[in-house]
Design an enzyme around this catalytic site. Sequence first.
Site, PDB file in Angstrom:
ATOM      1  N   SER A  80      -1.695 -34.377  20.798  1.00 12.91           N
ATOM      2  CA  SER A  80      -0.426 -34.960  20.360  1.00 12.91           C
ATOM      3  C   SER A  80       0.424 -35.472  21.516  1.00 12.91           C
ATOM      4  O   SER A  80       1.588 -35.800  21.327  1.00 12.91           O
ATOM      5  CB  SER A  80       0.368 -33.941  19.552  1.00 12.91           C
ATOM      6  N   ARG A 208       7.348 -47.318  15.282  1.00 10.73           N
ATOM      7  CA  ARG A 208       8.236 -46.167  15.028  1.00 10.73           C
ATOM      8  C   ARG A 208       8.551 -45.459  16.348  1.00 10.73           C
ATOM      9  O   ARG A 208       7.682 -45.205  17.154  1.00 10.73           O
ATOM     10  CB  ARG A 208       7.555 -45.197  14.072  1.00 10.73           C
ATOM     11  N   THR A 231      11.147 -30.410  19.605  1.00 11.98           N
ATOM     12  CA  THR A 231       9.849 -30.820  19.089  1.00 11.98           C
ATOM     13  C   THR A 231       9.898 -30.669  17.568  1.00 11.98           C
ATOM     14  O   THR A 231      10.746 -29.967  17.036  1.00 11.98           O
ATOM     15  CB  THR A 231       8.704 -29.991  19.704  1.00 11.98           C
ATOM     16  N   GLY A 232       8.996 -31.363  16.904  1.00 11.64           N
ATOM     17  CA  GLY A 232       9.001 -31.315  15.443  1.00 11.64           C
ATOM     18  C   GLY A 232       9.251 -32.681  14.862  1.00 11.64           C
ATOM     19  O   GLY A 232       9.109 -33.701  15.540  1.00 11.64           O
TER      20      GLY A 232
HETATM   21  N1  ASP Z   1       9.291 -35.003  17.850  1.00  7.88           N
HETATM   22  C1  ASP Z   1       8.064 -35.772  17.878  1.00  7.88           C
HETATM   23  C2  ASP Z   1       8.274 -37.037  17.090  1.00  7.88           C
HETATM   24  O1  ASP Z   1       8.791 -36.976  16.007  1.00  7.88           O
HETATM   25  C3  ASP Z   1       6.883 -35.037  17.388  1.00  7.88           C
HETATM   26  C4  ASP Z   1       6.828 -33.552  17.658  1.00  7.88           C
HETATM   27  O2  ASP Z   1       7.408 -33.070  18.595  1.00  7.88           O
HETATM   28  O3  ASP Z   1       6.210 -32.797  16.883  1.00  7.88           O
HETATM   29  O4  ASP Z   1       7.868 -38.060  17.539  1.00  7.88           O
END
Ligand code: ASP
Length: 320
Positions: A80, A208, A231-232
């Site tokens: 990721s 995006r 994060t998230g």
């Molecule tokens: N915050 C990140 C995003 O929405 C993804 C993540 O940290 O899980 O791009």
Amino acid sequence: MKLQSSRAARLSTAVLPLLLSACAGLHSEAAESIPLVVSTWPFGKIANDIAIADLIEGRPRLDAVEAGIREIERQSCDGSVGLGGRPNAAGYAQLDACIMDGPGARAGSVAAVEGIVHPITAARRVMENTKHVMLTGEGARWFALSQGLESVPVEDLEAKKRAWRDNGNGAEGKREGHDTIALLVLDGDRHVAGGCSTSGAGGKLPGRVGDSPILGSGLYVDEAVGAAGATGRGENVMRHCGTFLIVELMRSGLHPRAACEEAIHRIASKDPLGYRLDICFIAIDKQGRFGAAASNQRFPFAVTTAGRSEIRYVEPVRQR
Ligand code: ASP
């Protein structure tokens, strides 16, 4: 005398364990030794260990932030972060990253950049070598190439996009998921800095941009107070300026952990999703205290000092 000693005995059996556990609790909330590095997810420990080694050797804090995050980008940890991260709906990775330094509130950011191996380095170059703060898409790639940064040739990018389309990797399941390396440092001189990097939400629409490259959303650093990272689900952070909010809560006196929790409560109280936000925060303050909070999951984060590097967990916040 006898009474006193039996009182003392009662105290020691009933109250002392409570006092001790309270002290232990306080201890876990207390200031860590500095330098201190805190980052998101278990893979953050890999970055922390690199960053702390740099800080101990007296290298600049931004070098430490960049070096730690570069390693996560290189390994595409968790699938990721970096070019091996999650592809978008059209089958290729568009990467987001930013970096911020406490002194001078300097910052740089790249969003939806393609084919650049180390977006965190591109973000730092934006900060150091341009008069801008944020570059996006094609412009960000052009700038990174002009800086001589490691890249994937356009033909390879196109081939990747074709392969993705042709071999049917477009199944939703493979695209889902997301994570970010957000890394915060307090150096030996008590200056703060931070950075973050991600491939963003798997299966996102091309173009995006998530919270991660947006200052005050995925990352915020304030030399007077501390720093916070997120994060998230980015959409649920960026609509609420999550990390800016946490820094402001710390400024008003909250411990980093309490500030992260309060930010989640505030967001949940006004968001139609309530606590189903899928967001997690980390924060450090100038005293070397740190904390984390998560809306609706158990959240592991990495904490590293000169003597210790470990993964800690917070349970989801208790709903109000
Ligand atoms: N915050 C990140 C995003 O929405 C993804 C993540 O940290 O899980 O791009």
